[in-house]
Design a protein around this motif. Structure first.
Motif, mmCIF file in Angstrom:
data_model
loop_
_atom_site.group_PDB
_atom_site.id
_atom_site.type_symbol
_atom_site.label_atom_id
_atom_site.label_comp_id
_atom_site.label_asym_id
_atom_site.label_seq_id
_atom_site.Cartn_x
_atom_site.Cartn_y
_atom_site.Cartn_z
ATOM 1 N N ARG A 59 0.877 -1.333 0.203
ATOM 2 C CA ARG A 59 0.040 0.058 0.021
ATOM 3 C C ARG A 59 0.787 1.198 -0.041
ATOM 4 O O ARG A 59 0.606 2.282 -0.583
ATOM 5 N N VAL A 60 2.140 1.128 0.754
ATOM 6 C CA VAL A 60 3.085 2.364 0.518
ATOM 7 C C VAL A 60 3.280 2.584 -0.883
ATOM 8 O O VAL A 60 3.384 3.660 -1.394
ATOM 9 N N ARG A 64 1.890 3.877 8.662
ATOM 10 C CA ARG A 64 0.731 3.826 9.574
ATOM 11 C C ARG A 64 -0.567 4.189 8.780
ATOM 12 O O ARG A 64 -1.432 3.580 8.847
ATOM 13 N N ALA A 65 -0.444 5.321 7.651
ATOM 14 C CA ALA A 65 -1.393 5.459 6.963
ATOM 15 C C ALA A 65 -1.776 4.267 5.968
ATOM 16 O O ALA A 65 -3.101 3.965 5.643
ATOM 17 N N ALA A 66 -0.673 3.349 5.404
ATOM 18 C CA ALA A 66 -0.981 2.562 4.548
ATOM 19 C C ALA A 66 -1.662 1.284 5.061
ATOM 20 O O ALA A 66 -2.543 0.739 4.553
ATOM 21 N N ARG A 67 -1.559 1.136 6.627
ATOM 22 C CA ARG A 67 -2.335 -0.005 7.304
ATOM 23 C C ARG A 67 -3.677 0.366 7.396
ATOM 24 O O ARG A 67 -4.585 -0.322 7.438
ATOM 25 N N THR A 68 -4.004 1.587 7.781
ATOM 26 C CA THR A 68 -5.463 1.985 7.728
ATOM 27 C C THR A 68 -6.038 2.099 6.603
ATOM 28 O O THR A 68 -7.250 1.610 6.532
ATOM 29 N N SER A 69 -5.421 2.274 5.616
ATOM 30 C CA SER A 69 -5.759 2.236 4.173
ATOM 31 C C SER A 69 -6.155 0.813 3.851
ATOM 32 O O SER A 69 -7.334 0.792 3.567
ATOM 33 N N VAL A 70 -5.461 -0.177 4.037
ATOM 34 C CA VAL A 70 -5.853 -1.546 3.807
ATOM 35 C C VAL A 70 -7.110 -1.764 4.633
ATOM 36 O O VAL A 70 -7.822 -2.535 4.203
ATOM 37 N N ALA A 71 -6.961 -1.652 6.111
ATOM 38 C CA ALA A 71 -8.211 -1.918 6.920
ATOM 39 C C ALA A 71 -9.347 -1.285 6.430
ATOM 40 O O ALA A 71 -10.580 -1.960 6.154
ATOM 41 N N LEU A 72 -9.429 0.032 5.719
ATOM 42 C CA LEU A 72 -10.633 0.553 5.168
ATOM 43 C C LEU A 72 -11.094 -0.198 4.087
ATOM 44 O O LEU A 72 -12.360 -0.066 4.001
ATOM 45 N N ASP A 73 -10.361 -0.424 3.160
ATOM 46 C CA ASP A 73 -10.822 -1.260 1.939
ATOM 47 C C ASP A 73 -11.529 -2.478 2.521
ATOM 48 O O ASP A 73 -12.504 -2.762 1.994
ATOM 49 N N GLY A 127 -5.855 6.895 2.979
ATOM 50 C CA GLY A 127 -6.882 5.702 2.475
ATOM 51 C C GLY A 127 -8.491 5.968 2.008
ATOM 52 O O GLY A 127 -8.791 5.643 1.053
ATOM 53 N N CYS A 128 -8.920 7.298 2.798
ATOM 54 C CA CYS A 128 -10.190 7.771 2.484
ATOM 55 C C CYS A 128 -9.993 8.575 0.819
ATOM 56 O O CYS A 128 -11.002 8.552 0.203
ATOM 57 N N SER A 129 -8.802 9.013 0.587
ATOM 58 C CA SER A 129 -8.733 9.574 -0.711
ATOM 59 C C SER A 129 -8.593 8.470 -1.772
ATOM 60 O O SER A 129 -9.367 9.010 -2.852
ATOM 61 N N LEU A 130 -8.023 7.622 -1.373
ATOM 62 C CA LEU A 130 -8.086 6.473 -2.633
ATOM 63 C C LEU A 130 -9.275 6.052 -2.604
ATOM 64 O O LEU A 130 -9.796 5.736 -3.941
ATOM 65 N N LEU A 131 -10.158 5.951 -1.761
ATOM 66 C CA LEU A 131 -11.605 5.154 -1.711
ATOM 67 C C LEU A 131 -12.285 6.256 -2.596
ATOM 68 O O LEU A 131 -13.133 5.757 -3.591
ATOM 69 N N THR A 132 -12.259 7.614 -2.191
ATOM 70 C CA THR A 132 -13.101 8.690 -3.178
ATOM 71 C C THR A 132 -12.678 8.651 -4.529
ATOM 72 O O THR A 132 -13.683 8.536 -5.263
ATOM 73 N N PRO A 161 -9.558 13.923 3.331
ATOM 74 C CA PRO A 161 -9.714 13.647 1.863
ATOM 75 C C PRO A 161 -10.134 14.367 0.795
ATOM 76 O O PRO A 161 -10.808 15.275 0.651
ATOM 77 N N GLY A 162 -9.595 14.221 -0.263
ATOM 78 C CA GLY A 162 -9.800 14.765 -1.745
ATOM 79 C C GLY A 162 -10.022 13.722 -2.564
ATOM 80 O O GLY A 162 -9.658 12.653 -2.395
ATOM 81 N N HIS A 163 -10.555 14.094 -3.926
ATOM 82 C CA HIS A 163 -10.770 13.345 -4.894
ATOM 83 C C HIS A 163 -9.678 13.489 -5.945
ATOM 84 O O HIS A 163 -9.605 14.388 -6.745
ATOM 85 N N VAL A 164 -8.584 12.512 -5.799
ATOM 86 C CA VAL A 164 -7.323 12.714 -6.520
ATOM 87 C C VAL A 164 -7.950 12.332 -8.249
ATOM 88 O O VAL A 164 -6.866 12.945 -8.798
ATOM 89 N N GLY A 165 -8.884 11.819 -8.483
ATOM 90 C CA GLY A 165 -9.217 11.638 -9.789
ATOM 91 C C GLY A 165 -9.586 12.806 -10.597
ATOM 92 O O GLY A 165 -9.456 12.863 -11.810
ATOM 93 N N ILE A 166 -9.848 13.923 -9.959
ATOM 94 C CA ILE A 166 -9.984 15.215 -10.408
ATOM 95 C C ILE A 166 -9.040 16.375 -10.135
ATOM 96 O O ILE A 166 -9.400 17.453 -10.184
ATOM 97 N N ALA A 167 -7.933 16.012 -9.473
ATOM 98 C CA ALA A 167 -6.672 17.002 -9.410
ATOM 99 C C ALA A 167 -6.330 17.460 -10.435
ATOM 100 O O ALA A 167 -5.882 16.854 -11.469
ATOM 101 N N GLN A 168 -5.717 18.689 -10.300
ATOM 102 C CA GLN A 168 -5.072 19.470 -11.325
ATOM 103 C C GLN A 168 -3.412 18.835 -10.964
ATOM 104 O O GLN A 168 -2.859 19.140 -10.066
#
Length: 475
Positions: free
Chosen positions: A236-237, A257-266, A299-304, A354-361
């Motif tokens: 995830r890192v 730390r963020a990666a562990r939370t991201s995997v758990a969130l998924d 993790g929330c940004s990736l989900l979004t 979280p932000g929506h990385v899919g619509i980022a500049q």
């Protein structure tokens, strides 16, 4: 979970009395209905085409067929004059929104060749093929008296871009309504203490959109996180390094730390079948819950970005707004007013979390924050601007016991932003910064909204019309 496909019903209407009188008319009209059916076909859409309905008996049968087929919307094509008794039973029994297609074969009858046909029966048959507009007032009258809302598209079957733009808009709005009706919105944690505008009526959301609301536990997410292994964490890192522009001052242990939370969130989202999530919690100092909350943003940004919008501050209404924007393919990032730049006449908007990385500049940056302002803990956050170009803001507003949709169209413009590890954009509106802010605030929205790319007000208005929600567009 079972998947329910999005279906549209289509039928043309005519009058069986005409067929023996005017040879070829019935086949010609069936051909027009087939043409419309072909135009409606697209990936992810099932068209239930009942052809030409030409009598009250057939209409009753069509109503049963449409109800059995479980269509989301009906396109009712007025091909020629037809009796309203040929329409009412079909639409009444189906019980879904209806769009009347008032389409004639060409832009105008060729009067000279028509009048030169030299056979009044042939002439009448030709005229009847152009008679789409004739039954529409009759149908409208009966629908109005029956309390059946209806929508209209008027124009030419071929070579009229307006028609297909409108049809596509209604079709898209109905598809988004379908997405919302089959959605599962997770709510985790609690409200931010004292943010009175955020406190929401969950029942109203379920009634207005048909969304199921699943109350989920932060403790469960924290427990799942303890089971995440080193290999998954390292993978995830790597995902973070690929998806984001991770700044050099981000500590490896914070990324882990963020990666562990991201995997758990998924895993958590998968387990509960969530299609969106609203969350907020603090946890007591030093607790697992606090640790999760401090490491949740990436993790929330990736989900979004994956089409599972996540709204912070337990902002349920905005999770719905984000989901609507995302279902329309416009993104849907969590945002609020920051400040006004009167010199450039722009509004600065963004949000922590979280932000929506899919619509980022460009690529979204990851920065470490020693404090999350107004919240507990510290950790990594995302910094991004929304793509430059046209944008739409959407707010789902709780308005005295009902919901309304508040919309504004503007553009995301380049220029300096605040490099504070939060999402951050500069927006210009036709009303000017001052005029926009006052017009928007006058509608009583909560302080969050969803921003998406493209000008989407027309589609949002159609969604409101299909769901019986008032839509206010300020610009």
């Amino acid at each position: 979970m079972p998947h329910h496909s999005f279906k549209i019903g289509l039928f043309g209407i005519g009058l069986d009395t005409y067929w023996p009188q005017f040879p070829g008319l019935e086949d010609r009209l069936r051909g027009y209905v087939a043409q419309v059916a072909a135009r409606l076909e697209r990936p992810g859409v099932e068209v239930v085409n009942l052809g030409l309905i030409d009598s009250p008996v057939r209409a009753r049968e069509a109503g049963h067929q449409l109800r059995q087929a479980d269509v989301d919307i009906i396109f009712l094509y007025a091909t020629t004059y037809a009796l309203s008794s040929t329409v009412l039973p079909a639409v009444q029994r189906a019980g879904v929104p209806v769009v009347i297609l008032n389409l004639q074969p060409t832009a105008a009858i060729d009067y000279a060749s028509f009048n030169a046909l030299g056979d009044r029966t042939k002439m009448t048959g030709e005229w009847l093929a152009y008679c789409a507009a004739c039954p529409v007032p009759e149908i409208a009258n009966v629908f109005a008296r029956a309390g059946i809302p209806f929508h209209q598209v008027t124009g030419v079957l071929d070579g009229d871009p307006h028609v297909w733009q409108e049809v596509d808009g209604w079709l898209e709005a109905a598809r988004v309504a379908h997405v919302m009706e089959h959605g599962r919105l997770g709510v985790m944690g609690r409200y931010y203490n004292g943010m009175l505008d955020i406190y929401s009526d969950l029942t109203l959301q379920a009634i207005a959109f048909g969304t199921h609301i699943q109350i989920v536990e932060l403790d469960e997410l924290a427990a799942l996180r303890k089971e995440v292994g080193e290999v998954e964490t390292a993978e995830r890192v790597q995902d973070f390094q690929r998806e984001f522009e991770v700044q050099p001052d981000c500590a490896p242990e914070e990324l882990a730390r963020a990666a562990r939370t991201s995997v758990a969130l998924d895993q958590f989202v998968e387990k509960h079948g969530l299609t969106s999530l609203a969350y907020y919690a603090e946890g007591t100092p030093g607790s697992d819950n606090e640790d999760v909350m401090g490491s949740v943003i990436l993790g929330c940004s990736l989900l979004t970005a994956r089409g599972i919008p996540v709204a912070g501050e337990y902002e349920v209404k905005n999770a719905q707004a984000m989901k609507i924007m995302d279902a329309f393919g416009a993104g849907g990032s969590f945002t609020e007013f920051y400040a006004l730049d009167f010199a450039e006449d722009v509004v600065l908007m963004g949000h922590d979390g979280p932000g929506h990385v899919g619509i980022a500049q460009g690529k979204t940056k990851v920065r470490p924050l020693a404090v999350y302002h107004g919240k507990v803990g510290s950790g990594l956050s995302v910094e991004m601007s929304v793509q430059h170009g046209p944008v739409t803001l959407l707010s789902v507003v709780e308005d005295g016991g009902s919901l309304k949709l508040l919309v504004a169209e503007g553009e995301s413009v380049p220029g300096p932003i605040l490099e504070i590890g939060n999402t951050n954009s500069r927006y210009r509106f036709p009303l000017g910064a001052r005029g926009f802010v006052e017009a928007w605030n006058a509608q009583g929205p909560a302080h969050h909204c969803a921003v998406g790319v493209g000008h989407m007000a027309d589609r949002i208005k159609k969604l409101g019309a299909l769901k019986g929600l008032r839509v206010v567009q300020v610009c």
